[in-house]
Scaffold this active site. Structure first.
Site, PDB file in Angstrom:
ATOM      1  N   ASP A 265       0.848  -1.108   0.044  1.00 44.38           N
ATOM      2  CA  ASP A 265       0.133  -0.017  -0.092  1.00 44.38           C
ATOM      3  C   ASP A 265       0.850   1.315  -0.029  1.00 44.38           C
ATOM      4  OD1 ASP A 265      -2.138   1.807   0.197  1.00 44.38           O
ATOM      5  OD2 ASP A 265      -2.491   1.409   2.187  1.00 44.38           O
TER       6      ASP A 265
ATOM      7  N   ASP B  60      -1.926   6.184  -6.236  1.00 39.94           N
ATOM      8  CA  ASP B  60      -2.263   5.421  -5.151  1.00 39.94           C
ATOM      9  C   ASP B  60      -2.408   4.020  -5.500  1.00 39.94           C
ATOM     10  OD1 ASP B  60      -2.877   4.588  -2.337  1.00 39.94           O
ATOM     11  OD2 ASP B  60      -5.145   4.742  -2.964  1.00 39.94           O
TER      12      ASP B  60
END
Length: 453
Positions: free
Chosen positions: A143, A337
């Site tokens: 992440d 992201d």
């Protein structure tokens, strides 16, 4: 009149500039095989190619056949988009609060809580590492929107089942918890949660309400054939809200606790990954990535929201033609992201993209919206479809021509519009597929290399 050598130099410069200014082909249309969107049961053999001085590990979709975790049923599109909406909204609120309501990537100066992470349920890609001495295999989500890494540890209260054995700190000869008085513990700031038996405690609460807490520790980390000593991570002993087969999370954000920051002295401050086109194929993650051969745009950072990596989107092209969108529409900034699925655009930009894309898809009947995806088509009876190219133009002149798998999700255009033009934009993982995406933190650039996986 220019001399022949000068003309040759000019031609060579023009050819070189054309190569570095575009990532991907620049044709007006792409052919997308609908069979490529289906999920195969078999995993093709593919090994990550190591680079000298770098650490490269395979990367897989967590629900695909290549995943080391026991494969659960792929979430349906409606469920995935609902989770994705929550993650995107959280990130946008975080930046808006940091900037006193404006959400600009570049100029955030107000204090904002970093205790809340983003929803884990949207994370889709996993790597396999080893932790401890002897090393215990752990399958971890990656992440770029998180800094603190963690794995489930013995003893663990309310922990879900996972792919691999729980990490047992007492079985590792190199495990060491941080003391409450250590500088590392103080660095956790709002992600610290005090002491237990003189040991530093951490807590991360995510945007979907799930949480992990335990002892902040260090141990040896194995990344392929490379070893990282004194890797800092959370040894999770109490969890809530997780329903996953993975063992933990690897934070790739820009904060001090992330894997990237911790290994900067060994591998440098550049990393890259390639997200595969489908859940049935493989990609890779590289620490110490090379920085040449990429189309690059300046990286924007916020001192108050250091986790995220920002870029400046300038324009969008559909079918080779640049849309008439004022550059001021993109002034709130955009972040890259890995955990957000669908790219979010300012409302004006999305409306222009949707209209132009529909015009290029007149041969296909429209279909009802799917959640936040409202530009959808009926592909009944088709084995392949012809779609207009979509290219993202970033500051510095970088043009990124998206792969066909980065344009269509199921039967819809894989973009969504923000409620207005003032909200932060997000480049999601669908649009990043098949590109090697470079985060050159030291050099202050984000790069793209087409067709890497």
């Amino acid at each position: 009149m220019a001399s022949a050598p000068k003309l040759l130099l000019l031609l060579l410069f023009w050819r070189y500039h054309s190569c570095v200014a575009h990532a991907g082909d620049d044709r007006s249309y792409k052919v997308l095989s609908l069979d490529s969107l289906k999920h195969d049961a078999a995993c093709p053999e593919r090994k990550a190619v190591p680079l000298p001085g770098a650490a490269t590990v395979p990367l897989h979709h967590r629900h695909g056949p290549c995943s080391p975790a026991p494969t659960k049923k792929m979430p349906d599109l409606e469920e995935m988009l609902q989770r994705d909406r929550l993650r995107a909204a959280y990130i946008q609120r975080k930046f808006s609060a940091a900037n006193g309501g404006a959400g600009d990537v570049q100029q955030s100066e107000a204090t904002v809580s970093t205790r809340l992470g983003t929803a884990l349920s949207t994370l889709e890609y996993v790597i396999t590492v080893g932790i401890g001495s002897p090393a215990v295999t752990q399958t971890m989500l990656i992440d770029t929107g998180s800094d603190v890494s963690w794995v489930q540890c013995k003893p663990c209260s309310q922990c879900p089942s996972q792919a691999d054995p729980l990490f047992d700190p007492s079985s590792s000869s190199t495990y060491s918890p941080f003391s409450c008085s250590s500088a590392t513990c103080a660095q956790l700031e709002q992600e610290g949660s005090g002491c237990s038996r003189s040991q530093c405690q951490y807590i991360v609460t995510y945007g979907d309400g799930s949480s992990t807490t335990g002892t902040y520790s260090s141990d040896t980390l194995a990344l392929g054939s490379n070893t990282v000593r004194n890797f800092q991570f959370g040894c999770s002993q109490v969890e809530s809200g997780f329903n996953d087969q993975t063992d933990g999370l690897m934070g790739l954000g820009g904060g001090a606790q992330s894997l990237v920051s911790q290994t900067a002295g060994t591998f440098g401050r550049a990393f890259s990954y390639c997200l595969p086109p489908t859940s049935s194929s493989s990609g890779f993650l590289t620490l110490g990535a090379g920085t040449s051969g990429f189309v690059k745009t300046p990286m924007l950072r916020s001192s108050k929201v250091p986790t995220f990596y920002g870029v400046r989107l300038r324009a969008i092209r559909v079918g080779g033609r640049q849309l008439s969108i004022p550059t001021s529409v993109f002034s709130s900034g955009t972040i890259m992201d890995s955990g957000t699925v669908i790219t979010r655009l300012p409302r004006t930009a999305y409306s222009a993209l949707s209209s132009a894309f529909k015009a290029g898809m007149r041969q296909y009947p429209p279909a009802p919206p799917s959640g936040i995806l409202d530009t959808c088509f009926d592909f009944s009876g088709q084995s392949s479809v012809t779609i207009p190219t979509v290219a993202l133009v970033f500051s510095g002149g970088a043009v990124v021509n998206l792969d066909a798998n980065g344009i269509i999700l199921n039967n819809c255009l894989a973009f969504a519009g923000n409620s207005d033009d003032g909200s932060l934009g997000i480049i999601g993982n669908v649009q990043q597929r098949t590109f090697e995406v470079l985060y050159d933190v030291g050099g202050g650039a984000v790069g793209f290399r087409a067709g890497a996986c």
